[in-house]
Write a protein that holds these residues in place. Sequence first.
Motif, short mmCIF file in Angstrom:
data_model
loop_
_atom_site.label_atom_id
_atom_site.label_comp_id
_atom_site.label_asym_id
_atom_site.label_seq_id
_atom_site.Cartn_x
_atom_site.Cartn_y
_atom_site.Cartn_z
N PRO A 67 3.41 -3.91 -12.43
CA PRO A 67 2.40 -2.85 -12.26
C PRO A 67 2.58 -2.06 -10.96
O PRO A 67 2.17 -0.89 -10.89
CB PRO A 67 1.08 -3.62 -12.25
CG PRO A 67 1.35 -4.87 -13.02
CD PRO A 67 2.78 -5.22 -12.66
N LEU A 68 3.17 -2.68 -9.94
CA LEU A 68 3.42 -1.97 -8.68
C LEU A 68 4.65 -1.07 -8.81
O LEU A 68 4.63 0.11 -8.43
CB LEU A 68 3.61 -2.96 -7.53
CG LEU A 68 2.44 -3.88 -7.20
CD1 LEU A 68 2.82 -4.82 -6.07
CD2 LEU A 68 1.21 -3.07 -6.84
N SER A 107 2.98 6.12 -1.22
CA SER A 107 3.82 5.62 -0.13
C SER A 107 3.50 4.16 0.18
O SER A 107 4.41 3.37 0.47
CB SER A 107 3.62 6.47 1.12
OG SER A 107 2.25 6.45 1.53
N THR A 108 2.22 3.78 0.10
CA THR A 108 1.84 2.39 0.35
C THR A 108 2.45 1.47 -0.69
O THR A 108 3.03 0.43 -0.35
CB THR A 108 0.31 2.25 0.35
OG1 THR A 108 -0.25 3.07 1.36
CG2 THR A 108 -0.10 0.81 0.59
N VAL A 109 2.31 1.84 -1.94
CA VAL A 109 2.87 1.02 -3.02
C VAL A 109 4.39 0.96 -2.91
O VAL A 109 5.00 -0.10 -3.13
CB VAL A 109 2.45 1.57 -4.40
CG1 VAL A 109 3.04 0.72 -5.53
CG2 VAL A 109 0.93 1.61 -4.52
N THR A 110 5.01 2.07 -2.55
CA THR A 110 6.46 2.10 -2.41
C THR A 110 6.93 1.15 -1.32
O THR A 110 7.91 0.41 -1.50
CB THR A 110 6.94 3.53 -2.11
OG1 THR A 110 6.58 4.39 -3.19
CG2 THR A 110 8.46 3.57 -1.91
N TRP A 111 6.23 1.16 -0.17
CA TRP A 111 6.63 0.26 0.92
C TRP A 111 6.46 -1.20 0.51
O TRP A 111 7.30 -2.04 0.84
CB TRP A 111 5.81 0.56 2.17
CG TRP A 111 6.40 1.66 2.99
CD1 TRP A 111 5.90 2.90 3.20
CD2 TRP A 111 7.65 1.61 3.69
NE1 TRP A 111 6.74 3.64 4.00
CE2 TRP A 111 7.83 2.87 4.32
CE3 TRP A 111 8.63 0.64 3.86
CZ2 TRP A 111 8.94 3.16 5.10
CZ3 TRP A 111 9.74 0.94 4.63
CH2 TRP A 111 9.89 2.17 5.24
N ILE A 112 5.39 -1.52 -0.20
CA ILE A 112 5.22 -2.89 -0.68
C ILE A 112 6.38 -3.28 -1.59
O ILE A 112 6.96 -4.38 -1.46
CB ILE A 112 3.88 -3.03 -1.42
CG1 ILE A 112 2.71 -2.89 -0.45
CG2 ILE A 112 3.80 -4.38 -2.15
CD1 ILE A 112 1.35 -2.87 -1.13
N CYS A 113 6.74 -2.40 -2.51
CA CYS A 113 7.83 -2.69 -3.45
C CYS A 113 9.17 -2.84 -2.74
O CYS A 113 9.97 -3.70 -3.10
CB CYS A 113 7.91 -1.60 -4.51
SG CYS A 113 6.51 -1.58 -5.65
N LEU A 114 9.42 -2.00 -1.74
CA LEU A 114 10.68 -2.11 -1.00
C LEU A 114 10.75 -3.41 -0.21
O LEU A 114 11.81 -4.04 -0.12
CB LEU A 114 10.84 -0.91 -0.06
CG LEU A 114 11.09 0.45 -0.74
CD1 LEU A 114 11.13 1.56 0.29
CD2 LEU A 114 12.38 0.42 -1.56
N PHE A 116 -3.07 -5.48 -8.26
CA PHE A 116 -2.70 -4.59 -9.35
C PHE A 116 -3.82 -3.60 -9.66
O PHE A 116 -3.56 -2.43 -9.98
CB PHE A 116 -2.36 -5.39 -10.61
CG PHE A 116 -1.16 -6.30 -10.44
CD1 PHE A 116 -0.22 -6.07 -9.46
CD2 PHE A 116 -0.98 -7.40 -11.27
CE1 PHE A 116 0.88 -6.90 -9.29
CE2 PHE A 116 0.12 -8.24 -11.12
CZ PHE A 116 1.04 -7.99 -10.12
N ALA A 117 -5.07 -4.06 -9.54
CA ALA A 117 -6.20 -3.16 -9.80
C ALA A 117 -6.30 -2.09 -8.72
O ALA A 117 -6.64 -0.93 -9.02
CB ALA A 117 -7.50 -3.96 -9.88
N GLY A 118 -6.02 -2.45 -7.48
CA GLY A 118 -6.14 -1.49 -6.39
C GLY A 118 -4.96 -0.56 -6.25
O GLY A 118 -5.07 0.49 -5.61
#
Length: 647
Positions: free
Chosen positions: A275-276, A217-224, A208-210
Amino acid sequence: MTTGLWADLLWAVPGLPALGALVLLLGGRRTDAWGHLLATALAAASAVAGIASWLAMLGRAETERTVIAGGWTWIRAGDFSVEAALRLDQLSMCFVLLITVVGTLIHVYSIGYMADDPDRRRFFAYLNLFLAAMLILVLADGYLGVYLGWEGVGVASYLLIGFWQHKASAATAAKKAFVINRVGDVGFAVALMVMFAAFGSVGFAEVFAGAGGAAESTVTWICLLLLLAACAKSAQVPLQAWLLDAMEGPTPVSALIHAATMVTAGVYLITRSAPLYDLAPHAQTAVVVVGAVTVLFGAIIGCAKDDIKKALAASTMSQIGYMVVATGLGPVGYVFAIMHLLTHGFFKAGLFLGAGSVMHAMDDETDMRRYGGLARLLPITFVTFGVGYLALIGIPPFSGFFSKDGIIETALAAGGARGPILFAVLVLGAGITAFYMTRVMAMTFFGAPRWSRPGPDGESPRRSSGVETRPHEAPRSMTVPMILLAVGSLGLGALLALGGRLEHWLTPVVGEPVHHESPLSVAAVTVIVLAVVVAGVAVAWAMYGRRPVPVTAPPEVSALTAAARRDLYGDAVNEALFERPGRLLTRGAVVLEDDGLARIPAEVGAGVDRISVLTRRLQTGYVRSYAASILVGTVVIGLITWVVSVL
């Protein structure tokens, strides 16, 4: 990191049911006589430990309520290490109370329901194992710990769904659930890899801190990828096909796994990852779309099911869809998602246990067309099931009214430009829910008894071992949990909603809710939703309450009815898109292996052998032959050299 009594108490929450599973599985037949009692006692002890943790949390300041109980270093590889630790905060506390309290009631219910099963001890061992895995899932302090519980829940659900493995349908259903959930598990595993690559850790705090400094795009792929995992565990489109078949397991399994615990794991995963998702608007949109589609998907299927458990399973699919929609709407949506999750856990568990009571009275018959007139013969079941029914369709002051209407209001206000569309979808889903649940009530408890009517071939449809069934109320061990769940179905929603109790409780975890201005007042939304619900009830009563219900389902009168009876072709789509291409790919790989790759070593050997035969002819052993070869070679080289020099 907390140690001492608090940490010991927290470890006892998943540890006690884990101990029960260990004792019963390793003890074998020697524990048959008392295994069910031990499992129930340890589930109850876990609930007591959870309630004690909750009371201790209430006694702490709001900023000090998050507790991390350390254990040991689980994984160490170079600079990377993972601690086996539990995290108890306001979000995980909600799940601990739901899992342990409802889980204990289901254990008690199962004592009577499984009384005549020769493998009852093994069943209770699996129940304990499931509780332990689910508690690890919601208490883990990091995504890798969540994944451990995630996989544990998958194994336990496989064992419970296929508990009656002598039935081919149960064994097939267990395998189907296991395989489809593995698809989601791959998404979770890849998400862990991306987290580690991007942030160097899979712990909540580090991820969450990072995330704030990472590319969107990185956060979006993790969430997907996490959404893919959630779709499998929570039976959301397109990975929903396993849920209806999973009704082949004993009814307490349906109440535990498919009402209060396992199917809510996806909602927990998304909410824990708030948070993501707050940094990935495209992923939030995907969450909303998946949930909205599933709301209608499950509701339409529920209208066409004559099997009482499958009708409730379709309802579960649809109601989880409401929760998923809410999680895609930001902080205020998280609150209503968890509220509906908690209220749904009580009223849907009560409905499944009520279905089990009806089946107990009807010699395990699940076809509602062979019920009818049971309200007078099963009064406790009728009243408790009726309370769950009213909570599910959202009639005030029952619990579902506060949570589901809250989601609908939030969707209209926080949905932005898509708000009116979401509102229409969710209200339509509420109307369809009222229709098929009224259908369930009418076909089961009202009308003329159909269980004594001769079947189409002249035989009685309600006979077992030559003795016609006489419907009777369930024993007290089954009715008491049903009554307690009905009490929760009646009052829990108001308790959580009034005064913003749950919102205030969850704010430190999911963030401060941002309340958007709605184009309609709360009163107007309530009136619209209730009007649609009442219309659904009226239509269903006119079709099934005031008309005779045939024992045999009428022929399919429309394409939609045909599709709904076939689960909107979910299995057909999976077969066309994945199973058949997979078979062709497998067959092609076999051909390539047998006729291609497997023959390469043999062909290489044969080629070497042929070359050896040719080269042996050059080695005659005669000196004159070698001298002639040298002479010829010398002449050829000389000629080549002369030609090159002339040119």
